[in-house]
Design a protein around this motif. Structure first.
Motif, PDB file in Angstrom:
ATOM      1  N   ILE A   2     -15.833 -42.742 -24.846  1.00 22.36           N
ATOM      2  CA  ILE A   2     -15.724 -41.579 -25.472  1.00 22.36           C
ATOM      3  C   ILE A   2     -14.801 -41.226 -24.774  1.00 22.36           C
ATOM      4  O   ILE A   2     -13.939 -40.894 -23.606  1.00 22.36           O
ATOM      5  CB  ILE A   2     -17.077 -40.404 -25.007  1.00 22.36           C
ATOM      6  CG1 ILE A   2     -18.347 -40.859 -25.346  1.00 22.36           C
ATOM      7  CG2 ILE A   2     -16.780 -38.860 -25.471  1.00 22.36           C
ATOM      8  CD1 ILE A   2     -19.571 -39.787 -25.036  1.00 22.36           C
ATOM      9  N   SER A   3     -13.881 -40.421 -26.016  1.00 28.23           N
ATOM     10  CA  SER A   3     -12.568 -39.290 -25.384  1.00 28.23           C
ATOM     11  C   SER A   3     -12.872 -38.283 -25.108  1.00 28.23           C
ATOM     12  O   SER A   3     -13.643 -37.422 -26.312  1.00 28.23           O
ATOM     13  CB  SER A   3     -11.858 -39.835 -27.190  1.00 28.23           C
ATOM     14  OG  SER A   3     -11.177 -40.883 -26.675  1.00 28.23           O
ATOM     15  N   TRP A   4     -12.438 -37.096 -24.051  1.00 26.33           N
ATOM     16  CA  TRP A   4     -12.906 -35.976 -23.862  1.00 26.33           C
ATOM     17  C   TRP A   4     -11.816 -35.122 -24.396  1.00 26.33           C
ATOM     18  O   TRP A   4     -10.483 -35.435 -23.400  1.00 26.33           O
ATOM     19  CB  TRP A   4     -13.510 -36.179 -22.712  1.00 26.33           C
ATOM     20  CG  TRP A   4     -14.352 -36.877 -22.837  1.00 26.33           C
ATOM     21  CD1 TRP A   4     -14.944 -38.298 -21.849  1.00 26.33           C
ATOM     22  CD2 TRP A   4     -15.849 -35.970 -23.254  1.00 26.33           C
ATOM     23  NE1 TRP A   4     -16.367 -38.223 -22.441  1.00 26.33           N
ATOM     24  CE2 TRP A   4     -17.114 -37.470 -22.247  1.00 26.33           C
ATOM     25  CE3 TRP A   4     -16.406 -35.175 -23.153  1.00 26.33           C
ATOM     26  CZ2 TRP A   4     -18.890 -36.940 -22.502  1.00 26.33           C
ATOM     27  CZ3 TRP A   4     -17.780 -34.691 -23.546  1.00 26.33           C
ATOM     28  CH2 TRP A   4     -18.669 -36.020 -23.335  1.00 26.33           C
ATOM     29  N   ILE A   5     -11.498 -33.913 -25.600  1.00 28.12           N
ATOM     30  CA  ILE A   5     -10.482 -32.975 -25.239  1.00 28.12           C
ATOM     31  C   ILE A   5     -11.337 -31.922 -24.995  1.00 28.12           C
ATOM     32  O   ILE A   5     -12.189 -31.362 -25.697  1.00 28.12           O
ATOM     33  CB  ILE A   5     -10.036 -33.454 -26.773  1.00 28.12           C
ATOM     34  CG1 ILE A   5      -9.557 -35.117 -26.858  1.00 28.12           C
ATOM     35  CG2 ILE A   5      -9.303 -32.178 -26.771  1.00 28.12           C
ATOM     36  CD1 ILE A   5      -8.749 -35.189 -28.041  1.00 28.12           C
ATOM     37  N   LEU A   6     -10.956 -31.388 -24.160  1.00 34.97           N
ATOM     38  CA  LEU A   6     -11.543 -29.942 -23.883  1.00 34.97           C
ATOM     39  C   LEU A   6     -10.081 -28.711 -23.524  1.00 34.97           C
ATOM     40  O   LEU A   6      -9.270 -29.309 -24.057  1.00 34.97           O
ATOM     41  CB  LEU A   6     -11.797 -30.271 -21.881  1.00 34.97           C
ATOM     42  CG  LEU A   6     -13.011 -30.570 -21.960  1.00 34.97           C
ATOM     43  CD1 LEU A   6     -13.264 -32.216 -21.892  1.00 34.97           C
ATOM     44  CD2 LEU A   6     -13.517 -29.909 -20.338  1.00 34.97           C
ATOM     45  N   THR A   7     -10.536 -27.555 -24.415  1.00 34.36           N
ATOM     46  CA  THR A   7      -9.673 -26.949 -24.703  1.00 34.36           C
ATOM     47  C   THR A   7      -9.924 -25.425 -23.931  1.00 34.36           C
ATOM     48  O   THR A   7     -11.306 -25.010 -23.691  1.00 34.36           O
ATOM     49  CB  THR A   7      -9.607 -26.255 -25.954  1.00 34.36           C
ATOM     50  OG1 THR A   7     -10.975 -25.719 -26.244  1.00 34.36           O
ATOM     51  CG2 THR A   7      -9.254 -27.545 -26.750  1.00 34.36           C
ATOM     52  N   SER A   8      -8.640 -24.490 -23.317  1.00 37.03           N
ATOM     53  CA  SER A   8      -8.843 -23.699 -22.912  1.00 37.03           C
ATOM     54  C   SER A   8      -7.667 -22.343 -22.948  1.00 37.03           C
ATOM     55  O   SER A   8      -6.516 -23.032 -23.257  1.00 37.03           O
ATOM     56  CB  SER A   8      -8.872 -24.259 -20.793  1.00 37.03           C
ATOM     57  OG  SER A   8      -7.831 -24.275 -20.420  1.00 37.03           O
ATOM     58  N   ASN A   9      -7.721 -21.685 -22.630  1.00 35.74           N
ATOM     59  CA  ASN A   9      -7.088 -20.219 -22.288  1.00 35.74           C
ATOM     60  C   ASN A   9      -6.173 -20.020 -21.144  1.00 35.74           C
ATOM     61  O   ASN A   9      -4.719 -19.524 -20.853  1.00 35.74           O
ATOM     62  CB  ASN A   9      -7.418 -19.182 -23.450  1.00 35.74           C
ATOM     63  CG  ASN A   9      -8.155 -19.348 -24.541  1.00 35.74           C
ATOM     64  OD1 ASN A   9      -9.019 -19.002 -25.120  1.00 35.74           O
ATOM     65  ND2 ASN A   9      -7.330 -20.220 -25.232  1.00 35.74           N
ATOM     66  N   SER A  10      -6.856 -20.467 -20.240  1.00 41.81           N
ATOM     67  CA  SER A  10      -6.173 -20.520 -18.697  1.00 41.81           C
ATOM     68  C   SER A  10      -7.067 -21.379 -17.856  1.00 41.81           C
ATOM     69  O   SER A  10      -8.181 -21.798 -18.293  1.00 41.81           O
ATOM     70  CB  SER A  10      -6.545 -18.514 -18.635  1.00 41.81           C
ATOM     71  OG  SER A  10      -8.531 -18.361 -18.067  1.00 41.81           O
ATOM     72  N   LEU A  11      -6.914 -21.305 -17.007  1.00 37.50           N
ATOM     73  CA  LEU A  11      -7.749 -22.027 -15.406  1.00 37.50           C
ATOM     74  C   LEU A  11      -8.159 -21.723 -14.944  1.00 37.50           C
ATOM     75  O   LEU A  11      -8.638 -22.180 -13.977  1.00 37.50           O
ATOM     76  CB  LEU A  11      -6.823 -23.154 -15.156  1.00 37.50           C
ATOM     77  CG  LEU A  11      -5.584 -24.121 -15.635  1.00 37.50           C
ATOM     78  CD1 LEU A  11      -4.604 -25.324 -14.622  1.00 37.50           C
ATOM     79  CD2 LEU A  11      -6.492 -24.782 -16.619  1.00 37.50           C
TER      80      LEU A  11
END
Length: 365
Positions: A276-285
Motif C-alpha cells: 500500500i502507498s500511504w499518503i498522510l496530510t496534516s496542517n501541523s505536527l
C-alpha cells in the motif's frame, strides 16, 4: 501486471464439495467390492471395455450403512481441509467474501523510467507548487523501475502544510495517473483505529478496515490510502481504559516487514498489506509522536505563490469554459489581494465558481 498471494490462507477446489467427495468414496468402494468378487476391467482400455467396466461397477449395490460411512468420511475430509486452509473459523458468508483472493491480488507497476518521467511531469504541470512531493514521487518511481519491483509502492509520506494547498488533490492525481484505486479517510471524522485496522467481532459495527475493503473490492494489492488531517484524529478510550488511536493503529501498517504479515482483527486472517502507498496530510505536527513520524517521509509544504494561484485559476477557468473577461477580472483580483492576504486554492475555486454562476445566470434587460 503481476499477481501476489495476498492472503495467508489456502482455498480448496471449488468443484470438490461434500457431495462430490461422497460420490467418489462410494465409487471407490464399488471398485473394491467388484475386484473382490472377481470382476476386473479389461486391460485393453478401449471405450467399450471401459463402458462395460462402468456398468459392472454400477451394478454393485451399496447398503445404507455404506452410504452413511461415505458421507461421514466426506465431512471429515471437508473439516480437515477447512482447518488447514486458515479459514475454518469463518462463517460461510465470510469465506465467500474472501474467495475473490483465490488467485491472488494484482500489483500495478511502473513500466519504465520514461513512464515515471511522464507521470511526474504531468503531475508537476498540474500542481507546480507541490514540487517537493512530486520530486519524492518521481525518484521513488524511477527507483522502483531500476530495482525491477513487481509493483510500485510509494514510501509512506506525510504532507505537512497549511490547509487549502491541494494535498488531497495531489493524491487523487497520483492515483489517476498510476491507475490504482484510492481510499480516502478523514482523520477528523474517523478518529479510532477501527477505520484502518477493522474491529473484532462482538462490536455492533464490526467491519474490516477501509484499506482492506478497498483491496477486496478492486483486487489491487497496491492502492493509495490517504488519511487527511491525521494530527486531529485524537485517541478515543474505552470504558475499560483501552485506547484506539488512529496513529497507533497505523504503526504496524507503515512498517513493510510487519505489514507483510498483518493480521486482520475482523477476519482473524493474515494479509500482505506491505504494498500500500500511504499518503498522510496534516496542517501541523503538533500531537504526532516520534515513533509515528519516524516511519514517514515528512515534507513541509509552502502555500502557493501569487503566480501559482493565477496559474491555477487560468487552468480551472479554461476547464470550466469561463470567458476571457471573467478570467481577466479574476487575475486582477488575485494580483491585488494575494499580496496583502494569504489566499489558497479554496479561495480561488470559490472565485471561479462565483464567476461561472454569474456568467450562466439570466441576463437583465
Amino acid at each position: 501486471m503481476t499477481k501476489i498471494k495476498f492472503i495467508d490462507a489456502s482455498f480448496a477446489d471449488p468443484n470438490e464439495d461434500e457431495f462430490v467427495l461422497k460420490r467418489r468414496f462410494e465409487w471407490h468402494l464399488r471398485k473394491l467390492r467388484a475386484l473382490r468378487n472377481g470382476v476386473s476391467p479389461q486391460v485393453s482400455g478401449d471405450f467399450e471395455d471401459q463402458l462395460r467396466w462402468n456398468k459392472d461397477l454400477a451394478a454393485v449395490t451399496l447398503a445404507e450403512k455404506d452410504r452413511a460411512k461415505a458421507i461421514r468420511r466426506a465431512r471429515c475430509v471437508m473439516r480437515a481441509r477447512n482447518k488447514v486452509s486458515g479459514l475454518g473459523h469463518l462463517a460461510q458468508e465470510d469465506r465467500r467474501r474472501l474467495e475473490v483472493l483465490r488467485d491472488g491480488a494484482d500489483l500495478v507497476r511502473i513500466g519504465s523510467e520514461h513512464r515515471a518521467d511522464e507521470i511526474a511531469a504531468a503531475i508537476h504541470a498540474e500542481m507546480p507548487w507541490m514540487a517537493a512531493a512530486t520530486d519524492l514521487l518521481w525518484k521513488a518511481m524511477r527507483r522502483s523501475v531500476r530495482r525491477g519491483e513487481a509493483g510500485f509502492r510509494l514510501p509512506p509520506m506525510l504532507l505537512n502544510g497549511p490547509p487549502g494547498i491541494g494535498k488531497s488533490v495531489w493524491s487523487r492525481e497520483l492515483g489517476r495517473h498510476l491507475g490504482v484505486p484510492r481510499c480516502g479517510i478523514e482523520g477528523t471524522a474517523e478518529q479510532a483505529s477501527f477505520v484502518v485496522n477493522g474491529s473484532q467481532r462482538g462490536w455492533s459495527t464490526a467491519l474490516p478496515g477501509r484499506p482492506l475493503q478497498t483491496i477486496l473490492q478492486s483486487l489491487c494489492a497496491n492502492p493509495i490510502v490517504v488519511i487527511d488531517e491525521v494530527e486531529k484524529a485524537g485517541t478515543p478510550t474505552s470504558s475499560k481504559g483501552q485506547t484506539y488511536g488512529l496513529t497507533e493503529g497505523l504503526l504496524p501498517l507503515l512498517e513493510p516487514s510487519s505489514a507483510a504479515a498483518w493480521r486482520c482483527p475482523y477476519y482473524q486472517v493474515g494479509f500482505d498489506m506491505s504494498c500500500i502507498s500511504w499518503i498522510l496530510t496534516s496542517n501541523s505536527l503538533r500531537g504526532l509522536t516520534a515513533p509515528f513520524l519516524s516511519r514517514l517521509e515528512v515534507l513541509h509544504l509552502e502555500p502557493p505563490s501569487r503566480e501559482h494561484l493565477i496559474y491555477f485559476a487560468a487552468r480551472e477557468g479554461r476547464r470550466r469554459g469561463l470567458s476571457d473577461p471573467s478570467m481577466e477580472a479574476i487575475r486582477e483580483v488575485l494580483g491585488e489581494v494575494a499580496g496583502r492576504h494569504v489566499l489558497n486554492l479554496r479561495h480561488v475555486s470559490r472565485m471561479i465558481a462565483r464567476a461561472e454562476a454569474l456568467s450562466s445566470g439570466p441576463r437583465l434587460h
